[in-house]
Design a protein around this motif. Structure first.
Motif, PDB file in Angstrom:
ATOM      1  N   UNK A 179       4.137  18.024   2.141  1.00 32.17           N
ATOM      2  CA  UNK A 179       4.483  17.998   0.724  1.00 32.17           C
ATOM      3  C   UNK A 179       4.855  16.593   0.252  1.00 32.17           C
ATOM      4  N   UNK A 180       5.859  15.999   0.844  1.00 34.56           N
ATOM      5  CA  UNK A 180       6.377  14.720   0.352  1.00 34.56           C
ATOM      6  C   UNK A 180       5.410  13.562   0.591  1.00 34.56           C
ATOM      7  N   UNK A 181       4.882  13.468   1.788  1.00 33.44           N
ATOM      8  CA  UNK A 181       4.001  12.343   2.104  1.00 33.44           C
ATOM      9  C   UNK A 181       2.753  12.319   1.214  1.00 33.44           C
ATOM     10  N   UNK A 182       2.030  13.423   1.052  1.00 31.47           N
ATOM     11  CA  UNK A 182       0.862  13.399   0.169  1.00 31.47           C
ATOM     12  C   UNK A 182       1.215  13.006  -1.264  1.00 31.47           C
ATOM     13  N   UNK A 183       2.327  13.525  -1.783  1.00 33.26           N
ATOM     14  CA  UNK A 183       2.729  13.184  -3.150  1.00 33.26           C
ATOM     15  C   UNK A 183       3.054  11.702  -3.266  1.00 33.26           C
ATOM     16  N   UNK A 184       3.759  11.165  -2.279  1.00 32.51           N
ATOM     17  CA  UNK A 184       4.130   9.758  -2.324  1.00 32.51           C
ATOM     18  C   UNK A 184       2.901   8.864  -2.190  1.00 32.51           C
ATOM     19  N   UNK A 185       1.994   9.218  -1.306  1.00 32.06           N
ATOM     20  CA  UNK A 185       0.787   8.412  -1.131  1.00 32.06           C
ATOM     21  C   UNK A 185       0.006   8.324  -2.435  1.00 32.06           C
ATOM     22  N   UNK A 186      -0.156   9.437  -3.118  1.00 31.87           N
ATOM     23  CA  UNK A 186      -0.869   9.426  -4.393  1.00 31.87           C
ATOM     24  C   UNK A 186      -0.156   8.539  -5.414  1.00 31.87           C
ATOM     25  N   UNK A 187       1.172   8.613  -5.435  1.00 32.07           N
ATOM     26  CA  UNK A 187       1.930   7.808  -6.388  1.00 32.07           C
ATOM     27  C   UNK A 187       1.795   6.324  -6.079  1.00 32.07           C
ATOM     28  N   UNK A 188       1.874   5.964  -4.800  1.00 28.99           N
ATOM     29  CA  UNK A 188       1.757   4.556  -4.429  1.00 28.99           C
ATOM     30  C   UNK A 188       0.358   4.018  -4.706  1.00 28.99           C
ATOM     31  N   UNK A 189      -0.648   4.851  -4.486  1.00 25.76           N
ATOM     32  CA  UNK A 189      -2.013   4.435  -4.800  1.00 25.76           C
ATOM     33  C   UNK A 189      -2.179   4.197  -6.299  1.00 25.76           C
ATOM     34  N   UNK A 190      -1.478   4.969  -7.096  1.00 24.19           N
ATOM     35  CA  UNK A 190      -1.515   4.771  -8.541  1.00 24.19           C
ATOM     36  C   UNK A 190      -0.859   3.443  -8.915  1.00 24.19           C
ATOM     37  N   UNK A 191       0.307   3.157  -8.302  1.00 22.01           N
ATOM     38  CA  UNK A 191       0.993   1.894  -8.564  1.00 22.01           C
ATOM     39  C   UNK A 191       0.114   0.703  -8.192  1.00 22.01           C
ATOM     40  N   UNK A 192      -0.518   0.794  -7.031  1.00 25.15           N
ATOM     41  CA  UNK A 192      -1.260  -0.352  -6.509  1.00 25.15           C
ATOM     42  C   UNK A 192      -2.749  -0.267  -6.696  1.00 25.15           C
ATOM     43  N   UNK A 193      -3.199   0.548  -7.644  1.00 27.92           N
ATOM     44  CA  UNK A 193      -4.630   0.796  -7.814  1.00 27.92           C
ATOM     45  C   UNK A 193      -5.438  -0.483  -7.984  1.00 27.92           C
ATOM     46  N   UNK A 194      -4.959  -1.399  -8.822  1.00 28.21           N
ATOM     47  CA  UNK A 194      -5.733  -2.611  -9.102  1.00 28.21           C
ATOM     48  C   UNK A 194      -5.891  -3.480  -7.867  1.00 28.21           C
ATOM     49  N   UNK A 195      -4.965  -3.356  -6.928  1.00 27.79           N
ATOM     50  CA  UNK A 195      -5.026  -4.154  -5.703  1.00 27.79           C
ATOM     51  C   UNK A 195      -5.679  -3.381  -4.564  1.00 27.79           C
ATOM     52  N   UNK A 196      -5.216  -2.161  -4.329  1.00 22.41           N
ATOM     53  CA  UNK A 196      -5.675  -1.384  -3.184  1.00 22.41           C
ATOM     54  C   UNK A 196      -7.094  -0.850  -3.354  1.00 22.41           C
ATOM     55  N   UNK A 197      -7.519  -0.622  -4.591  1.00 28.73           N
ATOM     56  CA  UNK A 197      -8.833  -0.034  -4.820  1.00 28.73           C
ATOM     57  C   UNK A 197      -9.821  -1.049  -5.386  1.00 28.73           C
ATOM     58  N   UNK A 198      -9.524  -2.309  -5.203  1.00 28.85           N
ATOM     59  CA  UNK A 198     -10.429  -3.347  -5.676  1.00 28.85           C
ATOM     60  C   UNK A 198     -11.611  -3.497  -4.724  1.00 28.85           C
ATOM     61  N   UNK A 199     -12.625  -4.171  -5.173  1.00 24.77           N
ATOM     62  CA  UNK A 199     -13.782  -4.488  -4.350  1.00 24.77           C
ATOM     63  C   UNK A 199     -14.019  -5.991  -4.407  1.00 24.77           C
ATOM     64  N   UNK A 200     -14.057  -6.612  -3.243  1.00 28.56           N
ATOM     65  CA  UNK A 200     -14.315  -8.047  -3.155  1.00 28.56           C
ATOM     66  C   UNK A 200     -15.404  -8.297  -2.128  1.00 28.56           C
ATOM     67  N   UNK A 201     -16.407  -9.041  -2.534  1.00 29.85           N
ATOM     68  CA  UNK A 201     -17.486  -9.392  -1.625  1.00 29.85           C
ATOM     69  C   UNK A 201     -17.110 -10.619  -0.803  1.00 29.85           C
ATOM     70  N   UNK A 202     -17.656 -10.739   0.390  1.00 25.62           N
ATOM     71  CA  UNK A 202     -17.271 -11.848   1.264  1.00 25.62           C
ATOM     72  C   UNK A 202     -18.162 -13.076   1.080  1.00 25.62           C
ATOM     73  N   UNK A 203     -17.704 -14.170   1.631  1.00 34.35           N
ATOM     74  CA  UNK A 203     -18.594 -15.296   1.885  1.00 34.35           C
ATOM     75  C   UNK A 203     -19.087 -15.132   3.320  1.00 34.35           C
ATOM     76  N   UNK A 204     -20.362 -15.399   3.541  1.00 28.53           N
ATOM     77  CA  UNK A 204     -20.974 -15.196   4.861  1.00 28.53           C
ATOM     78  C   UNK A 204     -21.507 -16.530   5.363  1.00 28.53           C
TER      79      UNK A 204
END
Length: 346
Positions: A179-204
């Motif tokens: 109960x608690x862990x899933x709810x907290x994970x979703x909340x933290x992902x919402x807080x950090x969405x712009x950082x955690x769910x970003x996409x960055x391509x590499x230099x190769x």
């Protein structure tokens, strides 16, 4: 499976699935010089979000977006600090218990406690975990399905029995994981969405130590870590004469990885038939780098790859290993760590 291996496995993601994770890692040590007796760290998607140790005695955010937790709980960090102080004493008691199980009276010893959950946001499936390591080896693990502890060492049997007889604590374990862990994970992902769910391509880049060394295809700066890199010849992926490296973290939160190609049996005329392919999840287009002698970066007059490509990643990796083995995370309520009345739900 060793506790460190367990941590590494938790951090691995398949390129096809979208897996998010919340991990709390606690470490308490005995007679380790120049190191805090108790350290705690929280991680979301393998990104450190908070830190506490017994020297500073202060819980602090490690990402700017983590300051948003005070929007829901203005006293979050003060409460987090107070809870960590209590957990320090709790784990000191555990390490003394484990020392007794092994008939140990002194010396350097380390206890690790890992707890958290994974979430597949495509299927909605959650998977909880809780594992205890002692002196670098598995000691106890908790089975979320049966809600019982399992002994991983003969010396852990007595502790396992004692903990399995504490039905109230087991019920708290079950509630926190489901109960608690899933709810907290979703909340933290919402807080950090712009950082955690970003996409960055590499230099190769193509790197080579000496003219006779393998050529390394080195990709750095990508995010997230759900990526693949490989060599192919005439459009077919190679499985021989190649060596794939691990995905490693960079200091800025991005990742790096490499794959080496052994050129000992490749004639100069055939170089044009080889190419390195980098694939990042959620990105349709591959990054393709042709094997070209003029594009290879080297430092033959010294002793290896350019310092910026190798020394930095090694240092970062060492810091991460120290952080994971030496940091603690604990249990989560809707806003994070539970108050004292739930301190037994580790």
């Amino acid at each position: 499976m060793k506790i460190l291996d367990f941590l590494v496995l938790l951090g691995l993601h398949s390129a096809a699935a979208v897996i998010h994770s919340l991990k709390y890692i606690f470490t308490v040590s005995s007679q380790v010089p120049n190191f805090p007796e108790f350290v705690a760290v929280a991680m979301v998607d393998d990104v450190q979000i908070s830190h506490y140790d017994s020297i500073t005695k202060k819980a602090e955010p490690k990402q700017d977006w983590m300051n948003r937790v005070t929007e829901d709980d203005p006293h979050y960090w003060e409460g987090h600090t107070a809870i960590c102080l209590g957990y320090h004493q709790l784990f000191k008691g555990y390490i003394e218990t484990f020392k007794h199980c092994f008939n140990q009276t002194g010396g350097v010893h380390i206890l690790q406690w890992v707890v958290g959950c994974d979430w597949n946001d495509e299927t909605g499936e959650f998977n909880g975990f809780r594992q205890v390591g002692y002196d670098g080896e598995d000691f106890l693990s908790w089975d979320v399905k049966t809600n019982t502890w399992i002994a991983r060492k003969q010396q852990a049997v007595i502790t396992k029995n004692n903990w399995n007889n504490d039905k109230e604590r087991l019920a708290l374990y079950k509630y926190s994981i489901t109960q608690e862990f899933p709810d907290l994970l979703k909340k933290l992902l919402k807080y950090g969405k712009s950082s955690l769910m970003r996409t960055e391509l590499p230099s190769v880049s193509l790197l080579q130590k000496t003219p006779s060394s393998p050529v390394s295809c080195f990709a750095t700066g990508f995010y997230p870590d759900r990526a693949e890199i490989f060599w192919r010849k005439d459009g077919e992926e190679l499985h021989e004469d190649v060596e794939l490296g691990e995905i490693l973290p960079n200091h800025d939160g991005s990742f790096q990885m490499n794959v080496d190609l052994n050129l000992s049996l490749v004639t100069p005329e055939d170089w044009r038939r080889y190419e390195c392919v980098f694939q990042l999840s959620c990105v349709n287009d591959d990054i393709i780098t042709k094997l070209d002698k003029t594009a290879i970066q080297t430092n033959w007059s010294k002793t290896g790859f350019p310092l910026g490509a190798v020394v930095g990643p090694v240092v970062v990796l060492l810091l991460l290993v120290v952080g994971i083995t030496g940091y603690f995370l604990w249990k989560k309520n809707n806003n994070g760590f539970q108050p004292a009345n739930t301190s037994d739900t580790l």
